[in-house]
Design a protein around this motif. Structure first.
Motif, PDB file in Angstrom:
ATOM      1  N   PRO A   1       0.816  -1.208   0.000  1.00 50.46           N
ATOM      2  CA  PRO A   1       0.000   0.000   0.000  1.00 50.46           C
ATOM      3  C   PRO A   1       0.850   1.259   0.000  1.00 50.46           C
TER       4      PRO A   1
ATOM      5  N   ARG B   1       0.519   4.632   1.806  1.00 49.76           N
ATOM      6  CA  ARG B   1      -0.222   5.060   2.983  1.00 49.76           C
ATOM      7  C   ARG B   1      -0.049   6.566   3.197  1.00 49.76           C
TER       8      ARG B   1
ATOM      9  N   GLU C   1      -5.433   7.189   8.736  1.00 46.50           N
ATOM     10  CA  GLU C   1      -4.656   6.729   7.596  1.00 46.50           C
ATOM     11  C   GLU C   1      -5.565   6.539   6.398  1.00 46.50           C
TER      12      GLU C   1
ATOM     13  N   LYS D   1      -5.504   4.893   2.485  1.00 46.48           N
ATOM     14  CA  LYS D   1      -4.764   4.094   1.517  1.00 46.48           C
ATOM     15  C   LYS D   1      -4.917   4.745   0.147  1.00 46.48           C
TER      16      LYS D   1
ATOM     17  N   GLU E   1      -2.605   0.633  -4.109  1.00 54.99           N
ATOM     18  CA  GLU E   1      -1.878  -0.609  -3.920  1.00 54.99           C
ATOM     19  C   GLU E   1      -0.987  -0.781  -5.137  1.00 54.99           C
TER      20      GLU E   1
END
Length: 459
Positions: A386, A388, A397, A399, A402
């Motif tokens: 990820p 972050r 947090e 995301k 990916e």
């Protein structure tokens, strides 16, 4: 006006992705670990990447900058030029075997307006992980990277004007340029392989002597870009003898000592290094050492005992007084994201869990971007990691993406190395999509503007 004529347009089919919720189908072959890598490893990597074929980017503008054996440098400098128009990268000549001394790689510039790229230089001063340390100086006319003198096999830096193609040799090694572009900081890149392979330059074994004991002839070098001259501001011997708190190493002359990862703070007033030592054939010990820009006031920010619990990747905070690091500071499994003052005081945990390569927003907003390694607990363990975005003010947090990076380790691994541009709006990162290294950019303006507005509100 563009920096010269563009000679290689970016592939039109892979130039960018649409806005909003973006689905990307990732069919990436695992990177071979060397000539003897098995097809089973490649097939396993491909199967892992395709196990969830809808890799998502949540509500962001994602753009492919360049494709095909290409990387940006590291997480502590921006590959985006000071004007915001160009991205500077390195194209490797190959990506499935160790580099050989004298092999050439291409320094590449991508024009973000025209989406065209061109090779502006060739260099022998590179390794697999950070390439030739390609980065920008004061303006778009100051492109910096390493090369190697074939007569002496000594690394040196180049300052290149991509518009006129005028180049200037700088005597010292380049790891990181100061934020004003006036000075380069570096260490012995020829022996960096003994600290960690992939982060220096490749020279014949005869030109890379082992550094037994703290030595007076190597350490932290600072080079003046205007004059091209370098000076040794703190030797390995100085660091070992002068740092406070002191380094407790029994029989130091029986250990190899290496200075590694030399970094300026944003104000160009202090430097940090990873200082490493080990007995030949044994495990290494490491400490985070800081010093003033002239090599004085040498301090131990993170001791070897603290690092030995587990940790990696140090970076300066925006205030220039503190550094951030992934470090194990409690009794629970995993790393914490900590900050500590340059002299080792004021250590505190700012977020859990830590991972990857964390760097703070360049304007001082409480936004930190980081990635992860494929084997860290917060990943899918399928070769993806990820990106972050962490808000240290709210403790939340997000995301961002990916990224498929393969399951390969060692010098052949692909680290995203997410890096803010100088405006603090964009993040550039590496990936391994389509069976080769590529470089991406994501627009985080919505988050940046929201946090800036929150910072302006009275508390």
């Amino acid at each position: 006006m563009p920096l010269g004529r563009s000679v290689r347009p970016v592939d039109q089919r892979r130039r960018s992705l649409p806005f909003g919720l973006i689905r990307t189908t990732i069919a990436a072959l695992a990177l071979m670990t060397g000539p003897a890598a098995s097809t089973r490893d490649s097939a396993a990597g491909q199967a892992a990447a395709q196990s969830d074929p809808t890799r998502r980017i949540w509500g962001h503008k994602l753009r492919l900058i360049a494709d095909g054996r290409i990387i940006h440098r590291f997480f502590d400098t921006s590959p985006v030029s000071p004007s915001g128009r160009y991205v500077a990268l390195l194209r490797l000549p190959y990506e499935n075997r160790s580099p050989v001394a004298g092999d050439l790689a291409d320094v590449v510039i991508v024009d973000l307006r025209s989406k065209a790229e061109r090779a502006v230089a060739r260099t022998r001063g590179w390794e697999m992980q950070l390439g030739a340390q390609v980065q920008w100086g004061r303006t778009d006319r100051d492109l910096l990277f390493n090369d190697v003198d074939l007569a002496s096999w000594r690394p040196f830096a180049i300052s290149l004007d991509p518009g006129t193609m005028r180049r200037k040799r700088i005597d010292g090694p380049l790891f990181m340029a100061s934020s004003d572009g006036a000075a380069l900081a570096g260490h012995d890149l020829a022996t960096a392989r003994f600290a960690q392979v992939g982060y220096g330059v490749v020279v014949p074994d005869s030109a890379a002597p082992r550094r037994l004991g703290p030595r007076r002839e190597n350490g932290v070098f600072v080079s003046d870009v205007a004059t091209g001259r370098r000076r040794l501001i703190a030797s390995s011997y100085d660091i070992f003898r002068k740092t406070s708190p002191a380094l407790a190493v029994a029989a130091p002359d029986d250990h190899e000592f290496y200075v590694f990862q030399t970094k300026w703070n944003p104000q160009n007033t202090r430097l940090l290094v990873s200082y490493q030592w080990s007995k030949p054939g044994a495990g290494r010990s490491r400490a985070v050492i800081t010093m003033r820009a002239d090599g004085s006031d040498i301090r131990t920010a993170v001791t070897a005992a603290q690092w030995a619990r587990g940790g990696h990747h140090i970076n300066w905070m925006a205030d220039g007084e503190h550094v951030s690091m992934n470090l194990d500071v409690d009794a629970e499994p995993g790393l914490e994201l900590v900050t500590v003052r340059y002299d080792g005081s004021d250590m505190k945990t700012v977020f859990k869990p830590g991972s990857g390569h964390p760097s703070m927003h360049p304007a001082g907003l409480p936004l930190m971007i980081t990635d992860a390694y494929p084997d860290e607990p917060l990943t899918r363990r399928d070769g993806t990691v990820p990106l972050r975005l962490i808000n240290l003010r709210t403790g939340k947090e997000h995301k961002v993406a990916e990224v498929y990076v393969s399951m390969t380790g060692g010098e052949f691994r692909i680290d995203p190395h997410p890096a803010w541009d100088r405006s603090g709006r964009y993040v550039v990162f590496n990936g391994f999509v389509g069976g080769t290294r590529n470089v991406w950019m994501v627009d985080l303006n919505d988050f940046v503007q929201a946090e800036a507005a929150a910072a302006r509100r009275p508390r």
